[in-house]
Scaffold this active site. Structure first.
Site, mmCIF file in Angstrom:
data_model
loop_
_atom_site.group_PDB
_atom_site.id
_atom_site.type_symbol
_atom_site.label_atom_id
_atom_site.label_comp_id
_atom_site.label_asym_id
_atom_site.label_seq_id
_atom_site.Cartn_x
_atom_site.Cartn_y
_atom_site.Cartn_z
ATOM 1 N N ASP A 1 0.873 -1.165 0.000
ATOM 2 C CA ASP A 1 0.000 0.000 0.000
ATOM 3 C C ASP A 1 0.919 1.227 0.000
ATOM 4 O OD1 ASP A 1 -2.329 1.639 0.337
ATOM 5 O OD2 ASP A 1 -1.889 1.736 2.480
ATOM 6 N N ASP B 1 -0.128 5.002 0.924
ATOM 7 C CA ASP B 1 -0.377 5.990 1.977
ATOM 8 C C ASP B 1 -0.446 5.305 3.337
ATOM 9 O OD1 ASP B 1 -0.768 8.544 0.430
ATOM 10 O OD2 ASP B 1 -2.218 7.250 -0.581
#
Length: 233
Positions: free
Chosen positions: A23, A25
């Site tokens: 991922d 953020d």
């Protein structure tokens, strides 16, 4: 002192780990705190009384689910699109002025993965233009083998589409991959895809429900090195 906590899914490990899916953020970039801040500021500037629990509740969530949540919380006239547009404007202005920091341990982890021939991909809800913008100047952009975003699939997180495509781009099966996540919707997405999911908490700790989806929990990105070494014994 950093630490690793295994969460009881070791029995499901059937293959060596050949890929790591990140991922962005809250995992690569220290941006989740900015998202929650500017979701609240944008919403309140438009007369919608969003609080921290609401902002956390729509983290990494696809637009359809986020819209439904906002309408349930604040009424049927609430516009996710309008709030999101304001949030993007406010957050990008802040980042343009102040920049964005990387999460601790990203470089040692990337160096280790390269040394082991383990492939890497980004699996994010953000558009590819924002990925490139935020990673520019970090030396990381060219170190990922693939980038997958919610704009490339039919359904975003918490559905598994992003992680299924990220693994496919690396030429791997999901159960040959670790997924690194910090949010409930991201963890659910990776779990549904069949990845071995490791949570690196950013703004909250895993619930009992989330723990049941996790292979492990780690404090920092470079803690993942010891997890992979254990998995690939």
């Amino acid at each position: 002192m950093s630490a690793v906590e295994y969460c009881g899914r070791k029995d499901l490990l059937k293959h060596r780990i050949k890929g790591v899916l990140f991922d962005m953020d809250g995992i690569i970039l220290d941006t989740e705190r900015l998202y929650t801040r500017f979701w609240m500021e944008a919403a309140n500037s438009l007369g919608v009384p969003m609080r921290l629990e609401h902002a956390l509740g729509i983290r990494s969530t696809n637009h359809v689910d986020a819209e439904a949540k906002l309408k349930a919380w604040f009424g049927p006239e609430t516009s996710h699109q309008q709030i999101r547009k304001r949030r993007i404007e406010m957050m990008e202005a802040y980042i343009n002025e102040n920049g964005v920091e990387l999460k601790p341990g990203i470089y040692p982890l990337m160096d280790y993965l390269k040394s082991q021939g383990i492939k890497t991909a980004i699996a994010t809800s953000s558009p590819v233009e924002r990925v490139e913008q935020h990673l520019a100047g970090t030396g990381l952009s060219e170190r990922f083998d693939a980038i997958t975003t919610a704009y490339m699939v039919k359904k975003g997180k918490p559905e598994p589409d992003i992680y299924l495509l990220a693994a496919e781009k690396l030429g791997l099966q999901p159960d040959e991959c670790i997924a690194l996540e910090d949010s409930p919707s991201g963890i659910t997405s990776a779990f549904r895809a069949g990845c071995h999911t490791i949570m690196i908490p950013d703004q909250d700790q895993p619930t009992d429900e989330l723990r049941n989806m996790l292979y492990a929990k780690a404090d920092r990105l470079d803690d993942v090195i010891s997890i992979i070494e254990e998995m690939n014994k």
